[in-house]
Design an enzyme around this catalytic site. Structure first.
Site, PDB file in Angstrom:
ATOM      1  N   HIS A 157       0.834  -1.201   0.000  1.00 46.83           N
ATOM      2  CA  HIS A 157       0.000   0.000   0.000  1.00 46.83           C
ATOM      3  C   HIS A 157       0.875   1.260   0.000  1.00 46.83           C
ATOM      4  CE1 HIS A 157      -3.189  -2.807   1.205  1.00 46.83           C
ATOM      5  NE2 HIS A 157      -4.042  -1.876   0.828  1.00 46.83           N
ATOM      6  N   LYS A 161      -0.306   4.708   4.719  1.00 45.69           N
ATOM      7  CA  LYS A 161      -1.178   3.752   5.417  1.00 45.69           C
ATOM      8  C   LYS A 161      -0.597   3.453   6.791  1.00 45.69           C
ATOM      9  CE  LYS A 161      -3.667  -0.620   4.852  1.00 45.69           C
ATOM     10  NZ  LYS A 161      -4.951  -0.001   5.226  1.00 45.69           N
TER      11      LYS A 161
END
Length: 271
Positions: A157, A161
């Site tokens: 990600h 995040k």
């Protein structure tokens, strides 16, 4: 049935803005409120303008109780603390609560499930059609292969995040564990570092990568003797999560109180 009136929680964030745009594009759904954290500098801003749309007259508010007086559901992609704070109000008001928040603990989930005898909750670590179909495939493959095939879950990600493994990785891990008929928390292997010794038979491994602007890549690897099966999903735009969440809300509108997942929404329960 009249249009479903939806509140977007975290309306000032990236997912919140995507949800606002998708609601504006979806027949049968209308934006009824925009919730943001108390004290946010975005309070009072127009939700439409923040989402890149024409002004819609709905200002960001920190008061869910007031917003929920004229709403049917809430779309909640925030943080665990905010989601848990929203649960009781949503249940008291009789709102459909669609929860896409990740990083929820076992105790958070226990709190959420306490309201499902009187409220409709749809919760998933990922709201996309593709990921939930992938989870169904993972469960089926895990059930078909014995422990000579090791299961590893790899996810990547964007660098902002804050939780790992991702909610989607855990969703896939739960699917693999269900296929093997084991409890994930007793077979999960995370954060390998140093002299770890050989891999434990039956473990479900997780690896988390972070960097750049990656929306979300997930692979489930079944590594066996002399062969390997890899199932992969790559997210290209967070709009797909917003579309899934709105679909879930419309599906849940009028359902009996209970705890539902995207497997129920997409009719994959018997896959």
């Amino acid at each position: 049935m009249s249009d479903m009136r939806l509140i977007v929680a975290g309306a000032g964030g990236r997912m919140g803005r995507a949800l606002t745009r998708v609601i504006a594009e979806t027949p049968g759904a209308v934006l009824a409120g925009a919730l943001e954290a108390p004290g946010s500098e975005l309070l009072g801003k127009d939700a439409g303008v923040l989402a890149g749309l024409p002004a819609n007259g709905i200002e960001l508010s920190g008061d869910l109780w007031s917003l929920s007086a004229k709403a049917d559901g809430i779309l909640d992609f925030t943080v665990p603390g905010a989601t848990i704070a929203n649960v009781a109000i949503a249940a008291e008001r009789g709102l459909v609560h669609v929860i896409g928040t990740t990083g929820l603990s076992a105790s958070d989930m226990a709190v959420i499930k306490t309201v499902t005898s009187r409220a409709v909750v749809v919760q998933s670590g990922n709201m996309s059609l593709g990921v939930n179909l992938l989870a169904a495939l993972v469960k089926r493959v895990a059930a078909s292969l014995d422990e000579s095939f090791d299961i590893e879950i790899l996810e990547m990600h964007h660098k902002a995040k804050i939780d790992a493994p991702s909610g989607t990785a855990l969703l896939l891990g739960e699917a693999a564990a269900a296929g093997r008929k084991v409890a994930l928390d007793q077979h999960s292997a995370r954060g390998r570092d140093g002299i770890t010794g050989p891999r434990n038979s039956g473990a479900i491994g997780f690896a988390s990568l972070r960097g750049g602007t990656v929306t979300g890549d997930h692979s489930v690897i079944f590594a066996g003797p002399m062969e390997r099966i890899e199932l992969t999903h790559r997210a290209e735009d967070r709009t797909m999560f917003a579309q899934g969440a709105v679909k879930a809300a419309l599906w849940a509108h009028g359902k009996k109180p209970g705890f539902y997942t995207m497997t129920d929404v997409l009719g994959l329960s018997d896959f």
